[in-house]
Each structure stands twice: as C-alpha cells, then as structure tokens.
Design a protein around this motif. Sequence first.
Motif, PDB file in Angstrom:
ATOM      1  N   HIS A   1      -0.926 -11.361   6.063  1.00 22.77           N
ATOM      2  CA  HIS A   1      -0.768 -10.267   5.092  1.00 22.77           C
ATOM      3  C   HIS A   1      -1.850  -9.223   5.354  1.00 22.77           C
ATOM      4  N   VAL A   2      -1.459  -7.962   5.188  1.00 27.93           N
ATOM      5  CA  VAL A   2      -2.389  -6.850   5.418  1.00 27.93           C
ATOM      6  C   VAL A   2      -2.159  -5.788   4.357  1.00 27.93           C
ATOM      7  N   GLY A   3      -3.210  -5.076   4.030  1.00 28.94           N
ATOM      8  CA  GLY A   3      -3.105  -3.965   3.086  1.00 28.94           C
ATOM      9  C   GLY A   3      -4.230  -2.974   3.306  1.00 28.94           C
ATOM     10  N   LEU A   4      -4.281  -1.978   2.454  1.00 29.89           N
ATOM     11  CA  LEU A   4      -5.272  -0.896   2.550  1.00 29.89           C
ATOM     12  C   LEU A   4      -6.370  -1.076   1.503  1.00 29.89           C
ATOM     13  N   VAL A   5      -7.593  -0.787   1.921  1.00 27.19           N
ATOM     14  CA  VAL A   5      -8.718  -0.789   0.986  1.00 27.19           C
ATOM     15  C   VAL A   5      -8.746   0.554   0.257  1.00 27.19           C
ATOM     16  N   ARG A   6      -8.607   0.493  -1.048  1.00 29.02           N
ATOM     17  CA  ARG A   6      -8.690   1.718  -1.863  1.00 29.02           C
ATOM     18  C   ARG A   6     -10.143   2.032  -2.166  1.00 29.02           C
ATOM     19  N   GLN A   7     -10.906   1.007  -2.506  1.00 29.76           N
ATOM     20  CA  GLN A   7     -12.347   1.143  -2.683  1.00 29.76           C
ATOM     21  C   GLN A   7     -12.972  -0.234  -2.806  1.00 29.76           C
ATOM     22  N   GLN A   8     -14.280  -0.296  -2.575  1.00 27.56           N
ATOM     23  CA  GLN A   8     -15.026  -1.528  -2.746  1.00 27.56           C
ATOM     24  C   GLN A   8     -15.898  -1.400  -3.980  1.00 27.56           C
ATOM     25  N   LYS A   9     -15.886  -2.442  -4.817  1.00 22.59           N
ATOM     26  CA  LYS A   9     -16.712  -2.487  -6.020  1.00 22.59           C
ATOM     27  C   LYS A   9     -17.476  -3.801  -6.019  1.00 22.59           C
ATOM     28  N   GLY A  10     -18.702  -3.748  -5.526  1.00 23.84           N
ATOM     29  CA  GLY A  10     -19.505  -4.968  -5.468  1.00 23.84           C
ATOM     30  C   GLY A  10     -18.853  -6.003  -4.574  1.00 23.84           C
ATOM     31  N   ASN A  11     -18.582  -7.169  -5.134  1.00 25.20           N
ATOM     32  CA  ASN A  11     -17.977  -8.256  -4.378  1.00 25.20           C
ATOM     33  C   ASN A  11     -16.450  -8.259  -4.465  1.00 25.20           C
ATOM     34  N   TRP A  12     -15.885  -7.130  -4.857  1.00 24.56           N
ATOM     35  CA  TRP A  12     -14.441  -6.991  -4.959  1.00 24.56           C
ATOM     36  C   TRP A  12     -13.973  -5.783  -4.164  1.00 24.56           C
ATOM     37  N   ILE A  13     -12.708  -5.822  -3.767  1.00 20.97           N
ATOM     38  CA  ILE A  13     -12.082  -4.612  -3.257  1.00 20.97           C
ATOM     39  C   ILE A  13     -10.861  -4.304  -4.123  1.00 20.97           C
ATOM     40  N   VAL A  14     -10.569  -3.017  -4.258  1.00 23.35           N
ATOM     41  CA  VAL A  14      -9.330  -2.575  -4.892  1.00 23.35           C
ATOM     42  C   VAL A  14      -8.407  -2.164  -3.760  1.00 23.35           C
ATOM     43  N   THR A  15      -7.176  -2.628  -3.785  1.00 26.26           N
ATOM     44  CA  THR A  15      -6.257  -2.438  -2.667  1.00 26.26           C
ATOM     45  C   THR A  15      -5.021  -1.631  -3.054  1.00 26.26           C
ATOM     46  N   VAL A  16      -4.321  -1.180  -2.018  1.00 28.23           N
ATOM     47  CA  VAL A  16      -2.913  -0.788  -2.138  1.00 28.23           C
ATOM     48  C   VAL A  16      -2.216  -1.563  -1.039  1.00 28.23           C
ATOM     49  N   GLU A  17      -1.181  -2.315  -1.388  1.00 28.66           N
ATOM     50  CA  GLU A  17      -0.538  -3.180  -0.403  1.00 28.66           C
ATOM     51  C   GLU A  17       0.959  -3.294  -0.655  1.00 28.66           C
ATOM     52  N   GLY A  18       1.703  -3.443   0.414  1.00 28.21           N
ATOM     53  CA  GLY A  18       3.138  -3.615   0.330  1.00 28.21           C
ATOM     54  C   GLY A  18       3.529  -5.063   0.519  1.00 28.21           C
ATOM     55  N   ASN A  19       4.748  -5.392   0.115  1.00 25.07           N
ATOM     56  CA  ASN A  19       5.286  -6.750   0.244  1.00 25.07           C
ATOM     57  C   ASN A  19       4.412  -7.773  -0.476  1.00 25.07           C
ATOM     58  N   SER A  20       3.878  -7.370  -1.601  1.00 28.92           N
ATOM     59  CA  SER A  20       3.140  -8.273  -2.480  1.00 28.92           C
ATOM     60  C   SER A  20       3.955  -8.374  -3.770  1.00 28.92           C
ATOM     61  N   ALA A  21       4.464  -9.576  -4.070  1.00 29.62           N
ATOM     62  CA  ALA A  21       5.405  -9.757  -5.180  1.00 29.62           C
ATOM     63  C   ALA A  21       6.625  -8.846  -4.999  1.00 29.62           C
ATOM     64  N   ASN A  22       7.025  -8.675  -3.745  1.00 31.03           N
ATOM     65  CA  ASN A  22       8.227  -7.897  -3.386  1.00 31.03           C
ATOM     66  C   ASN A  22       8.123  -6.413  -3.707  1.00 31.03           C
ATOM     67  N   ARG A  23       6.912  -5.895  -3.765  1.00 33.89           N
ATOM     68  CA  ARG A  23       6.753  -4.488  -4.122  1.00 33.89           C
ATOM     69  C   ARG A  23       5.467  -3.915  -3.549  1.00 33.89           C
ATOM     70  N   VAL A  24       5.256  -2.607  -3.761  1.00 30.53           N
ATOM     71  CA  VAL A  24       3.970  -1.958  -3.459  1.00 30.53           C
ATOM     72  C   VAL A  24       3.170  -1.956  -4.745  1.00 30.53           C
ATOM     73  N   LEU A  25       1.961  -2.464  -4.678  1.00 33.39           N
ATOM     74  CA  LEU A  25       1.116  -2.505  -5.871  1.00 33.39           C
ATOM     75  C   LEU A  25      -0.349  -2.390  -5.492  1.00 33.39           C
ATOM     76  N   SER A  26      -1.178  -2.249  -6.514  1.00 28.14           N
ATOM     77  CA  SER A  26      -2.632  -2.205  -6.336  1.00 28.14           C
ATOM     78  C   SER A  26      -3.219  -3.465  -6.954  1.00 28.14           C
ATOM     79  N   LYS A  27      -4.168  -4.081  -6.246  1.00 20.48           N
ATOM     80  CA  LYS A  27      -4.775  -5.328  -6.700  1.00 20.48           C
ATOM     81  C   LYS A  27      -6.293  -5.255  -6.603  1.00 20.48           C
ATOM     82  N   ARG A  28      -6.932  -6.136  -7.343  1.00 22.20           N
ATOM     83  CA  ARG A  28      -8.362  -6.416  -7.143  1.00 22.20           C
ATOM     84  C   ARG A  28      -8.460  -7.761  -6.440  1.00 22.20           C
ATOM     85  N   ARG A  29      -9.153  -7.785  -5.321  1.00 17.15           N
ATOM     86  CA  ARG A  29      -9.302  -9.027  -4.557  1.00 17.15           C
ATOM     87  C   ARG A  29     -10.775  -9.315  -4.311  1.00 17.15           C
ATOM     88  N   PRO A  30     -11.203 -10.562  -4.505  1.00 13.96           N
ATOM     89  CA  PRO A  30     -12.598 -10.907  -4.188  1.00 13.96           C
ATOM     90  C   PRO A  30     -12.841 -10.811  -2.683  1.00 13.96           C
TER      91      PRO A  30
END
Length: 204
Positions: free
Chosen positions: A163-192
């Motif tokens: 799985h691959v996605g785009l880094v929207r920004q980094q916040k400390g020990n987290w990144i905020v993403t924009v990614e496709g094919n996640s839960a069958n859609r394009v969405l933004s997530k927070r990932r450790p």
Amino acid sequence: MATMHYLFFGILSVAVLFLGRAGTAAIREQDVPSGYTELRSADPLVEHGDAVAINDYIGSDLRKRIIDSAVREIGVQEATGNNDGPRVEAYLRYVGLGKGYAWCAAFVSWCYGRVGRPLPRNAWCPALFPMARRYTAAQIGQGSIRQADLFAIYSSSLRRIDHVGLVRQQKGNWIVTVEGNSANRVLSKRRPLATIYAFSNWLD
C-alpha cells in the motif's frame, strides 16, 4: 544657436518621458504576483541570484499542488467494491490498466501526473520505493519527510510493500495522509510513524 538649445532640450524631455513610462511599467509588473511556472525578474529570489532559494520556491509550490490535487479527490469511491467506478478507472488508465486492479499506486501516480510530473507512473507499489529514492532512518528521525512524499505500508503475509499514499503533513510521531484504495475510496488518515515501512522522495 538658440534653435540648437531648444532642439537639445526637446530631445531630452522626450527621453525623460520615455524612461519615466518604462519605470512605471516595471513597477506595475512587480505588482503582479508571479505564478509557479514563471519567476519574473522582479522576484527578489531572482534579483539576488539565489538558485537554491529559487529551487526551494518552485519545489514547495509543486508539492502543495500535488497535495491539492489529491485532496480534491477525497470522497471518490469504488462503484461496487471491486476496484471499479469512473474515477477509479481513470486512475488505473493513467498507468495502463483497466478496472479490477488495486489502485493505490495508480492514484499516487495520477496525482503527480496532474501537475506535469512524468514519474512515478506505476501501479506496482514496490516500484515506487527504489532504494535511491528512499529516506534513510536517520533522515526520518531528523524530520526530513516533506509534503507530497510517498509512504509505504508493508504486508508481512505478502512479504512486500502492498500500500502507498501521499504525505499531507507530519505532526510529531504521526503523519496525515491522502491515499487511494483505502476502504475502497480516497480518504485522509492519521498514521503513526511506527507503522510506516518506508518513505520516498520523487521530487528532489
């Protein structure tokens, strides 16, 4: 002789008037904001001849445009949950595939293509993380990850990046993403950060 004096001052007046108008035009030109595709000579970065600063100026704007393109796709979802639907199929067509294939890498490639970047352009997730483009552990620890870099998720069952996605920004020990094919859609997530297998940079 008097005639020559009048002629001289007449020519001088015309020259001053012309230069004055040219100066005004130059000032007006400086008042027009320059776009990312064109740095005008009035731009202070150009005036100082700072090539590094110019590259940073263009690069940061390009990264923002990639993320802006991705963010506009948030909410796109598959039609039947089988890697299909008009928009999903457009992402897949960009990398030479039809519907029915996993499309996270296709989505990332499409976002880069939207701003005129020819690479990456691949539907195979591992291909987006060649060693030459990966961040080292030290660089990640120093906070070198930037907007529009790519992140990878590793599958222990497949024993590869899946799985691959785009880094929207980094916040400390987290990144905020924009990614496709996640839960069958394009969405933004927070990932450790601890869950990210690798990061890659396709812009510098």
